[in-house]
Motif scaffolding. Sequence first.
Motif, short mmCIF file in Angstrom:
data_model
loop_
_atom_site.label_atom_id
_atom_site.label_comp_id
_atom_site.label_asym_id
_atom_site.label_seq_id
_atom_site.Cartn_x
_atom_site.Cartn_y
_atom_site.Cartn_z
N LEU A 490 0.86 -1.18 0.00
CA LEU A 490 0.00 0.00 0.00
C LEU A 490 0.90 1.23 0.00
O LEU A 490 1.75 1.36 0.88
CB LEU A 490 -0.85 0.03 1.27
N ASN A 491 0.72 2.07 -0.98
CA ASN A 491 1.49 3.31 -1.03
C ASN A 491 0.70 4.45 -0.42
O ASN A 491 -0.45 4.65 -0.79
CB ASN A 491 1.78 3.69 -2.49
N VAL A 492 1.33 5.15 0.49
CA VAL A 492 0.64 6.26 1.15
C VAL A 492 1.44 7.53 0.89
O VAL A 492 2.64 7.58 1.17
CB VAL A 492 0.54 6.03 2.67
N VAL A 493 0.80 8.51 0.30
CA VAL A 493 1.49 9.75 -0.04
C VAL A 493 0.69 10.93 0.47
O VAL A 493 -0.51 11.03 0.21
CB VAL A 493 1.68 9.87 -1.58
N GLY A 494 1.38 11.80 1.21
CA GLY A 494 0.71 13.00 1.70
C GLY A 494 0.97 14.15 0.76
O GLY A 494 2.10 14.38 0.35
#
Length: 707
Positions: A490-494
């Motif tokens: 899972l890629n999480v980017v803010g």
Amino acid sequence: MPPTKWYLNLPKTFPRKLARDLKKKNAGTVINLDVTAGGALAFAFDATVDWTVTYDGSPDADEDYVPAGPTLARARSPRHHNKFKNQLTLPMVTGRTYTVEARRTGHDDQVPLSRQYETWQRVYYTVHYMNQACRAIYDAIRPRITAIFAAANIELKERAVLETRVDELFTTVDSPLLPHLYRTRDKNCALDRAPCHIRMVIVNDLVDVERSWVSFEIDNTTSPEDGQCIRLSTRGDDHEIIVYENDTVVFDTAEPFDERWTKITASTPPIEVPDECVDALADHPMLEFEIDVDGDAALAYLHEASLEGQRDSTWEVTLRGSCRGRWCAEGWFRRYEHAVKVELTLANDAGNKKVAAGHYDRYECWLADGGDTLIIDDPRMVLAETAVQTITVTASGEPLVLDASVATRVSDGCVSIDLSGESSIAEALAVNENTGAITINVVRCGARANGDIDDETDHEFVVPKIGESTTHKDDDRAVQCRFGYKTRNLNVVGDKLLFAAGAKPKFEVEVSAAVSIAAGAWSLNGAGTKLEIDLSADGDLALAAAAMAAGRTVAFKGYFNWRQSFGGYNFGKATHFVALTTKKFGNWDDRVMQKRTVLAFCHEIGHALGLSPKHFRNYNSGVNEVNDRYYTDDQGGTGPHCHYNAELVTAGSAHGRPDTNSGQIWWPRTDGSELCIMYHTLKHDSVAEEFCPICLSHLKRSKAHFT
Ligand SMILES: [Zn+2]
Ligand SMILES: [Zn+2]
Ligand SMILES: [Zn+2]
């Protein structure tokens, strides 16, 4: 001589078979009268007779609601051949006794005709019973239903009593007339007295199917030994669920399930993602992470579920995160290195800073400590721990590369650089306070905002409904999450949120997969109230079971078809078909079962005869008068009903009553006064085995004619 029963609703031209049921053709609203000229009239060839009709037996209050009184075609009849003829037309009202007399004109003592007619209706019925228990109920209720309708001068006449073709636990009212229960071409099975003939079916349980979601959680410690069970609620009813062992979920409910229930969703409540599964994709301070699903059993379940995409299943992930960080509404410039190039002299001290104020840049540079220290302050920067990458100072034309270790991170945006180690810098600056310039070229490390940034604080974000290979962006926090099922992460980017130094974000993942469970994976008990699901028999659910075994609590959500039982059912107004149930998903004792069946039958026939009407036509005043006993769905039940002897009270489960749109419901009084059969439910303790006076009057005026 007793009055002749006259059946107002029967057709005058009924089939010959029907004629055999009637000694005379005493049917319809028209009576043909004739007097044979015998006795004293035999040779009185010029004589005429005068007719009178009187009646009694009808309450005065009814008079206004009956279209027209009895009408004789003529008041006086001449002799025609050997007879005096007349015709009497009756209004459609039962329970009246008419006395018709013919007198010889001028001879009151000569009464060649005096007859009495009592008005009735007749309803034929054919009974289908499912088994001997149903048959016994019919036998017990037969005199009671007969008596209830006799009170309205409606004669119930049994036409045939037949066994149904099947004996089934539940009869679903999804097909009109329940054709699987009988064959109309069988002997005595046709409704040959139509339109005054109805079919009554007495079945074990009459149900409609209603779909609803239920949800519940199971953890691996839940077992009956511990006395633990989970209660869940649907439509105000409690259903109990017990887990017997890890792989079997048991639903034990008050209302039965239908075999055709469809889907169940197994989902984990938020799984805390272990730190070791979280990898930063970039150096601090970017919010850019990767969650490795293989690092955790429950997360791996997500991946396995996603691979089943070609099956009849759907899955979703919800990511929740929290971190300490800073917020920029304009977002962050994602390149990590940010150059500062500026020329300074000793005059550029704290009181005379060199300012770069472009659209993006807003840093200030100055020399402190008499030129020994260079300070770069940028309110839009969040510097990394290693605040600078390279430092180059050009003094007297010679570029000097300083070691990065001379830089110190002062705060998020501020770095100070010690220049004192290079004497050539001091020399170049000392040439002249205003013209002795050095050029500095510093590459800082970190994130730079595209606008003003907020103070460091705690932030939470939720990225819902992440499906296979889809990216979702949360509205508020602008955090994106994407699940790469091939890369198993899972890629999480803010986008607008930047996590603080040393503050690794915390993630929780909620996974749900809805699957149709194969027929072999579940079983129902005979009553349909107990449903067992073998989790090991289904791939996705087996993973859920494995997650439970690994200590996870797994949440289930089921899409079930519940059976809704009816006491009785008619397939529309004026139908010739009524279905009745003998029980409502429970075993009533005989007394209750019989009473319920009596009420259900009379209630449904009552509907077929137009009860409960909203208005009564007042033929005297010419206006439609409101029936103040009438109510409908908003105050309980479905369809038009009668609240005789009931009271209007607050609806809702808080009061142990069903909900209604109006918030009020007609309910039995506490004083024990009995309700009308046309009350909206089969409250066998409160409803009398009779129609109220208002409904009874209406029945007497309603033509029994089923189309
Ligand atoms: Zn009803
Ligand atoms: Zn009533
Ligand atoms: Zn019909």
